[in-house]
Design an enzyme around this catalytic site. Structure first.
Site, short mmCIF file in Angstrom:
data_model
loop_
_atom_site.label_atom_id
_atom_site.label_comp_id
_atom_site.label_asym_id
_atom_site.label_seq_id
_atom_site.Cartn_x
_atom_site.Cartn_y
_atom_site.Cartn_z
N ASN A 252 0.80 -1.22 0.00
CA ASN A 252 0.00 0.00 0.00
C ASN A 252 0.84 1.27 0.00
OD1 ASN A 252 0.47 -1.28 2.57
ND2 ASN A 252 -0.53 0.47 3.51
N GLN B 208 -4.81 -4.09 -2.11
CA GLN B 208 -4.34 -3.11 -3.10
C GLN B 208 -4.35 -3.68 -4.52
OE1 GLN B 208 -3.58 0.09 -2.55
NE2 GLN B 208 -3.90 -0.03 -0.34
N SER C 232 -10.81 -5.23 0.68
CA SER C 232 -11.42 -4.07 1.32
C SER C 232 -12.17 -3.27 0.28
CB SER C 232 -10.31 -3.21 1.96
OG SER C 232 -10.86 -2.08 2.57
N HIS D 130 -13.30 -0.04 0.18
CA HIS D 130 -13.02 1.36 -0.18
C HIS D 130 -11.79 1.52 -1.06
CE1 HIS D 130 -10.69 0.99 3.60
NE2 HIS D 130 -9.94 1.96 3.14
N THR E 256 -25.58 -9.04 12.22
CA THR E 256 -26.46 -8.59 11.14
C THR E 256 -25.65 -7.94 10.03
OG1 THR E 256 -28.15 -8.20 12.80
CG2 THR E 256 -28.48 -7.12 10.67
N CYS F 142 -0.73 7.23 7.68
CA CYS F 142 -0.91 8.02 8.91
C CYS F 142 -2.28 7.71 9.49
CB CYS F 142 -0.70 9.50 8.66
SG CYS F 142 -1.06 10.05 7.00
N1 PLP Z 1 -4.20 -4.25 3.79
C1 PLP Z 1 -3.76 -3.27 3.00
C2 PLP Z 1 -2.69 -3.56 1.99
C3 PLP Z 1 -4.33 -1.99 3.08
O1 PLP Z 1 -3.89 -1.02 2.28
C4 PLP Z 1 -5.36 -1.76 4.03
C5 PLP Z 1 -5.97 -0.44 4.19
O2 PLP Z 1 -5.33 0.58 4.02
C6 PLP Z 1 -5.77 -2.84 4.85
C7 PLP Z 1 -5.16 -4.06 4.69
C8 PLP Z 1 -6.85 -2.66 5.88
O3 PLP Z 1 -8.10 -2.50 5.26
P1 PLP Z 1 -9.37 -1.95 6.07
O4 PLP Z 1 -9.17 -0.48 6.20
O5 PLP Z 1 -10.54 -2.31 5.19
O6 PLP Z 1 -9.43 -2.63 7.36
#
Ligand code: PLP
Length: 374
Positions: free
Chosen positions: A133, A161, A181, A183, A220, A320
């Site tokens: 990330n 990612q 994830s 978002h 739920t 951060c």
């Molecule tokens: N793994 C990686 C490589 C991520 O970039 C992130 C989030 O930034 C996560 C795990 C954690 O994801 P979440 O925010 O959905 O818990």
């Protein structure tokens, strides 16, 4: 997602409102399954990848009717904090493996660790991210899977990612469990999935109680967020995933930004050092949309604030999560010294980013270099 918000039923209820909610969740499961190349039953919706990690990293794995003990979790030093935390393994049962200067897991170290693993105590589990990330560095997942399988271990891939950015089939990855994830692919925050990529194998549930998610995750369902996540997955991955040509175009935009940064830093009269681009030369490559770099003497915090004022959102090399800029454990593991690491910026382009966005970034970056390093 908006439609789902107006459905007030609990997806586990029998009445028609409940059945409507159930239909939305099951449609989402099919969409996500299609995007990943797995059957819907292999998708367990969670609140995000951190929960999926806490669920997957488990010292007890269920295979059919039996329970297999897992004694040690092996992770790379550049993992996301949710993996480094080790899930349900105690700290002394987590072994952190080194990466090289490109951020790639040291395969010889993994091989040695697995060769020395004491099977009498339980199976090994290896958790590695598909793409980082902070730097975008891609791990040689196929080679890692081969090593893990050769030692009868369990393989967890954090594909947060990579999903929607690198086309892959969940069944061909060689992983037992895959973390996603919402978002990160344009879906709503607070949704994610644990994918049981090897259908007959699952970690012991993390959240116990009701029988939701086929008894894998009680509670739920967040129906609207799940609907949004699956819609985003349907747009970003699987049959709608990026073609090699599209990925090439994204990489070309990223490369033009990197060339521009080098040109600005090399311009006569300014005292900025030459930029260092992290992850260059990684054997498995980098994500096409990510650049992580540092210009000696230009602190990330200062650059980040100036870019923000210019309407450009970038990150410091470190995540951060607490709102302040921390030292990056990823760059540290890659052997980057502290003085340079505090200058690390991470620039990611989005699906709609254009050449003029890149120019706007470079214009704002030139102003920073001229001001700080002139
Ligand atoms: N793994 C990686 C490589 C991520 O970039 C992130 C989030 O930034 C996560 C795990 C954690 O994801 P979440 O925010 O959905 O818990």
């Amino acid at each position: 997602m908006v439609q789902a918000l107006s459905v007030c039923g609990n997806a586990s209820s029998i009445h028609s409102e409940g059945r409507q909610a159930r239909a939305i969740v099951e449609k989402a499961r099919r969409q996500l399954g299609e995007a990943l190349g797995v059957s819907p039953g292999q998708v367990v919706f969670t609140s995000g990848a951190s929960e999926a990690a806490a669920h997957a990293l488990c010292p007890v794995v269920r295979a059919g009717g039996s329970e297999i003990p897992v004694s040690t979790l092996y992770v790379s030093a550049t993992e996301h904090a949710c993996i480094l935390a080790g899930g349900r393994f105690s700290a002394q049962n987590v072994e952190v493996l080194p990466v090289d200067a490109t951020g790639t897991l040291d395969l010889a170290a993994l091989k040695d660790a697995l060769a020395g693993h004491d099977r009498a105590q339980g199976s090994p589990m290896v958790a590695v991210m598909f793409a980082n990330n902070e730097t975008g560095v891609i791990q040689p997942v196929a080679q890692i899977a081969e090593l893990v399988h050769a030692h009868d271990g369990f393989f967890v891939v954090d594909a947060v990612q990579a999903f929607g950015r690198i086309p892959f089939s969940a069944t061909e990855l060689g992983a037992h469990f895959i973390l996603l994830s919402s978002h990160k692919i344009g879906g709503p925050q607070g949704a994610g999935a644990l994918v049981l990529a090897n259908g007959s194998i699952s970690p012991a549930p993390l959240i116990r109680g009701g029988g939701q998610e086929n008894f894998n995750r009680a509670g739920t369902e967040n129906v609207a967020a799940i609907a949004g996540f699956a819609a985003a997955a349907g747009l970003a991955a699987g049959a709608n995933g990026k073609t090699a040509g599209e990925i090439g175009a994204i990489a070309a935009l990223r490369d033009s930004i990197e060339t521009g940064i080098s040109t600005i830093c090399g311009e006569a009269g300014n005292k900025a050092g030459q930029p260092v681009f992290f992850g260059h030369g990684a054997p498995a490559g980098r994500l096409a949309n990510t650049s992580c770099f540092a210009v000696p003497g230009i602190k990330a915090e200062t650059a980040l604030i100036s870019l923000d004022l210019a309407g450009i959102a970038v990150s410091s090399g470190s995540a951060c999560s607490s709102g302040k800029v921390n030292k990056s454990h990823v760059l540290e593991a890659m052997g980057v010294d502290d003085e340079l690491a505090v200058c690390a910026l991470r620039v990611s382009t989005g699906p709609q980013s254009t050449g003029s966005d890149a120019e706007a970034f470079l214009g704002a970056f030139r102003n920073i270099v001229n001001r700080i390093a002139a």
